[in-house]
Design a protein around this motif. Structure first.
Motif, mmCIF file in Angstrom:
data_model
loop_
_atom_site.group_PDB
_atom_site.id
_atom_site.type_symbol
_atom_site.label_atom_id
_atom_site.label_comp_id
_atom_site.label_asym_id
_atom_site.label_seq_id
_atom_site.Cartn_x
_atom_site.Cartn_y
_atom_site.Cartn_z
ATOM 1 N N ARG A 32 36.509 41.609 44.400
ATOM 2 C CA ARG A 32 37.674 41.297 43.568
ATOM 3 C C ARG A 32 37.938 42.454 42.614
ATOM 4 N NH1 ARG A 32 38.823 35.489 40.667
ATOM 5 N NH2 ARG A 32 40.258 36.221 39.060
ATOM 6 N N ASN A 33 39.218 42.799 42.454
ATOM 7 C CA ASN A 33 39.628 43.894 41.577
ATOM 8 C C ASN A 33 40.716 43.373 40.647
ATOM 9 O OD1 ASN A 33 40.438 46.277 40.373
ATOM 10 N ND2 ASN A 33 40.600 47.429 42.278
ATOM 11 N N ASP A 34 40.418 43.267 39.351
ATOM 12 C CA ASP A 34 41.344 42.696 38.372
ATOM 13 C C ASP A 34 41.739 43.734 37.333
ATOM 14 O OD1 ASP A 34 41.281 39.528 38.808
ATOM 15 O OD2 ASP A 34 39.247 40.285 39.108
ATOM 16 N N ARG A 35 43.035 43.977 37.186
ATOM 17 C CA ARG A 35 43.525 44.850 36.123
ATOM 18 C C ARG A 35 43.300 44.187 34.768
ATOM 19 N NH1 ARG A 35 47.374 48.674 37.279
ATOM 20 N NH2 ARG A 35 47.034 49.261 35.107
ATOM 21 N N ILE A 36 42.825 44.960 33.795
ATOM 22 C CA ILE A 36 42.521 44.404 32.480
ATOM 23 C C ILE A 36 43.788 44.153 31.671
ATOM 24 C CG2 ILE A 36 41.402 44.870 30.257
ATOM 25 C CD1 ILE A 36 39.259 46.426 31.812
ATOM 26 N N ARG A 37 44.706 45.145 31.672
ATOM 27 C CA ARG A 37 45.911 45.084 30.853
ATOM 28 C C ARG A 37 45.512 44.770 29.413
ATOM 29 N NH1 ARG A 37 49.741 46.061 34.481
ATOM 30 N NH2 ARG A 37 49.403 45.324 36.616
ATOM 31 N N GLN A 38 45.975 43.646 28.839
ATOM 32 C CA GLN A 38 45.642 43.352 27.442
ATOM 33 C C GLN A 38 44.645 42.198 27.329
ATOM 34 O OE1 GLN A 38 49.275 42.835 25.205
ATOM 35 N NE2 GLN A 38 49.946 44.922 25.585
ATOM 36 N N ARG A 39 43.908 41.950 28.401
ATOM 37 C CA ARG A 39 42.955 40.842 28.390
ATOM 38 C C ARG A 39 41.566 41.297 27.938
ATOM 39 N NH1 ARG A 39 43.961 38.497 34.373
ATOM 40 N NH2 ARG A 39 44.138 40.734 34.822
ATOM 41 N N ASP A 40 40.746 40.341 27.523
ATOM 42 C CA ASP A 40 39.361 40.618 27.154
ATOM 43 C C ASP A 40 38.587 40.933 28.435
ATOM 44 O OD1 ASP A 40 36.578 40.328 26.688
ATOM 45 O OD2 ASP A 40 36.955 39.043 24.958
ATOM 46 N N PRO A 41 38.049 42.153 28.579
ATOM 47 C CA PRO A 41 37.387 42.516 29.841
ATOM 48 C C PRO A 41 36.162 41.671 30.150
ATOM 49 C CG PRO A 41 37.035 44.191 28.159
ATOM 50 C CD PRO A 41 38.067 43.265 27.622
ATOM 51 N N PHE A 42 35.469 41.183 29.120
ATOM 52 C CA PHE A 42 34.269 40.385 29.376
ATOM 53 C C PHE A 42 34.619 38.972 29.840
ATOM 54 C CE2 PHE A 42 32.990 43.680 26.349
ATOM 55 C CZ PHE A 42 31.992 44.285 27.098
ATOM 56 N N LYS A 43 35.674 38.406 29.278
ATOM 57 C CA LYS A 43 36.143 37.110 29.774
ATOM 58 C C LYS A 43 36.683 37.255 31.191
ATOM 59 C CE LYS A 43 37.322 34.931 25.350
ATOM 60 N NZ LYS A 43 38.411 34.365 24.524
ATOM 61 N N LEU A 44 37.387 38.345 31.428
ATOM 62 C CA LEU A 44 37.918 38.601 32.758
ATOM 63 C C LEU A 44 36.789 38.755 33.769
ATOM 64 C CD1 LEU A 44 40.402 39.177 34.523
ATOM 65 C CD2 LEU A 44 40.238 41.582 33.822
ATOM 66 N N ALA A 45 35.721 39.468 33.384
ATOM 67 C CA ALA A 45 34.575 39.655 34.277
ATOM 68 C C ALA A 45 33.924 38.316 34.612
ATOM 69 C CB ALA A 45 33.564 40.592 33.626
ATOM 70 N N GLU A 46 33.806 37.448 33.627
ATOM 71 C CA GLU A 46 33.202 36.129 33.871
ATOM 72 C C GLU A 46 34.076 35.305 34.811
ATOM 73 O OE1 GLU A 46 31.245 32.390 31.367
ATOM 74 O OE2 GLU A 46 32.264 34.023 30.304
ATOM 75 N N GLU A 47 35.395 35.345 34.602
ATOM 76 C CA GLU A 47 36.309 34.616 35.473
ATOM 77 C C GLU A 47 36.233 35.149 36.903
ATOM 78 O OE1 GLU A 47 40.151 35.043 33.730
ATOM 79 O OE2 GLU A 47 39.638 33.911 31.918
ATOM 80 N N ALA A 48 36.196 36.475 37.022
ATOM 81 C CA ALA A 48 36.131 37.089 38.351
ATOM 82 C C ALA A 48 34.831 36.713 39.059
ATOM 83 C CB ALA A 48 36.249 38.607 38.218
ATOM 84 N N TYR A 49 33.739 36.753 38.333
ATOM 85 C CA TYR A 49 32.426 36.423 38.902
ATOM 86 C C TYR A 49 32.396 34.971 39.379
ATOM 87 C CZ TYR A 49 27.358 35.613 39.032
ATOM 88 O OH TYR A 49 26.085 35.279 39.414
ATOM 89 N N ASN A 50 32.884 34.066 38.553
ATOM 90 C CA ASN A 50 32.910 32.650 38.939
ATOM 91 C C ASN A 50 33.821 32.428 40.143
ATOM 92 O OD1 ASN A 50 31.128 31.858 36.903
ATOM 93 N ND2 ASN A 50 32.775 31.509 35.424
ATOM 94 N N GLY A 51 34.927 33.164 40.179
ATOM 95 C CA GLY A 51 35.833 33.050 41.315
ATOM 96 C C GLY A 51 35.191 33.525 42.612
ATOM 97 N N LEU A 52 34.411 34.622 42.538
ATOM 98 C CA LEU A 52 33.726 35.114 43.724
ATOM 99 C C LEU A 52 32.662 34.135 44.214
ATOM 100 C CD1 LEU A 52 33.112 38.958 43.461
ATOM 101 C CD2 LEU A 52 34.918 37.720 44.600
ATOM 102 N N LEU A 53 31.937 33.548 43.270
ATOM 103 C CA LEU A 53 30.926 32.559 43.654
ATOM 104 C C LEU A 53 31.570 31.395 44.403
ATOM 105 C CD1 LEU A 53 28.679 32.338 40.455
ATOM 106 C CD2 LEU A 53 28.119 33.433 42.624
ATOM 107 N N GLU A 54 32.707 30.934 43.897
ATOM 108 C CA GLU A 54 33.419 29.826 44.544
ATOM 109 C C GLU A 54 33.896 30.245 45.940
ATOM 110 O OE1 GLU A 54 37.253 26.872 43.717
ATOM 111 O OE2 GLU A 54 36.525 28.227 42.145
ATOM 112 N N GLU A 55 34.423 31.457 46.042
ATOM 113 C CA GLU A 55 34.913 31.966 47.325
ATOM 114 C C GLU A 55 33.789 32.054 48.348
ATOM 115 O OE1 GLU A 55 36.611 36.204 49.087
ATOM 116 O OE2 GLU A 55 37.024 35.682 46.993
ATOM 117 N N ALA A 56 32.596 32.457 47.888
ATOM 118 C CA ALA A 56 31.457 32.626 48.804
ATOM 119 C C ALA A 56 30.671 31.336 49.013
ATOM 120 C CB ALA A 56 30.524 33.713 48.260
ATOM 121 N N GLY A 57 31.059 30.263 48.307
ATOM 122 C CA GLY A 57 30.351 28.997 48.437
ATOM 123 C C GLY A 57 28.961 29.031 47.830
ATOM 124 N N LEU A 58 28.818 29.774 46.721
ATOM 125 C CA LEU A 58 27.521 29.926 46.071
ATOM 126 C C LEU A 58 27.546 29.370 44.656
ATOM 127 C CD1 LEU A 58 26.768 33.630 47.106
ATOM 128 C CD2 LEU A 58 25.729 31.575 48.099
#
Length: 266
Positions: A32-58
């Motif tokens: 997953r590749n998410d542009r930061i723009r004006q978002r908190d990068p650490f919150k974005l990283a957590e969201e991306a990580y959780n999204g990948l886990l869901e996608e992989a069924g983990l």
């Protein structure tokens, strides 16, 4: 069997990957590749990580090691952190096993890395503090020219009479571009001129780390800019270096890939 995650928090984007490693076998589970723009990068990283886990069924408990790189050392749930030149070198060798040098072209800086066949860093060097060789600079120029960022590479290849801009300072380079636009210089010739300036600096970086032969893999946010890649190889030839620069469709993920693989090794 080991399941690892790699999270690369850069200046412009957060790249997140999941791998399953068993002996010499490596399976890429999700990315997953998410542009930061004006978002908190650490919150974005957590969201991306959780999204990948869901996608992989983990579940989070299924992951043995969460490795960060870039600016990710302060991420609350990480297991360990790796320096970005180390992760880009390892990720480059994963994407192209013949790579013996890496050119990481990010939002703020360019960096040349010389590595061995395992992805171990032998030496590296970064550009100066000036941003005229960076993705952020190109993004600003694209905005001024009124074009989309993903048009830059193809437009640059259409140039027929480029004018080189300042290679010393981003402010001077932007002034050059403004002057050229006022003189009616076309967007392709403007962009090719910028690429010539950037490529000259990047080629000198490669030479400074002793990358004089073999394959160079471009990584980072600008790795997929085909106009820059073409101009870089032209500059490499002009400087009589026996190397050739390549990219890979997954070049932007190199840092995250390297983090995940080093995490599995650790």
């Amino acid at each position: 069997m080991t399941i690892t995650a790699g999270i690369d928090i850069g200046t412009g984007a957060v790249k997140t990957v999941l791998f399953r490693v068993e002996g010499d076998k490596t399976e890429w589970l999700a990315k997953r590749n998410d542009r930061i723009r004006q978002r908190d990068p650490f919150k974005l990283a957590e969201e991306a990580y959780n999204g990948l886990l869901e996608e992989a069924g983990l579940k989070a408990s299924d992951v043995d090691y969460v490795a960060t790189t870039g600016e990710g050392e302060s991420l609350a749930f990480h297991t360990g952190h790796f320096y970005s030149m180390t992760t880009h070198a390892r990720g480059a060798v994963y994407l192209n096993p013949e790579a013996r040098a890496v050119l990481d072209i990010g939002a703020l800086h360019g960096r040349a890395i010389r590595n061995d066949e395992r992805g171990k860093v032998e030496t590296y060097k970064m550009t100066s503090q000036c941003a005229s060789g960076s993705g952020q600079f190109l993004e600003n120029i694209a905005r001024y020219l009124g074009i989309a960022q993903d048009e830059i590479g193809s437009l640059s290849t259409q140039a027929d009479n480029p004018e080189v801009v300042s290679s010393i300072c981003a402010v001077l380079a932007e002034t050059d571009v403004i002057n050229m636009v006022s003189r009616g210089i076309s967007a392709p010739n403007n962009l090719k001129g910028i690429h010539i300036s950037m490529a000259g600096r990047l080629a000198k970086l490669l030479k400074s780390v002793g990358a004089r032969e073999g394959v160079v893999l471009c990584t980072g946010g600008l790795a997929l800019d085909e106009g820059l890649l073409k101009t870089l190889n032209e500059s490499i030839q002009e400087q009589k270096m026996a190397v050739e620069a390549y990219n890979h469709p997954d070049s932007p993920y190199a840092g995250a890939i390297g983090a995940a693989l080093w995490g599995a090794f650790r």
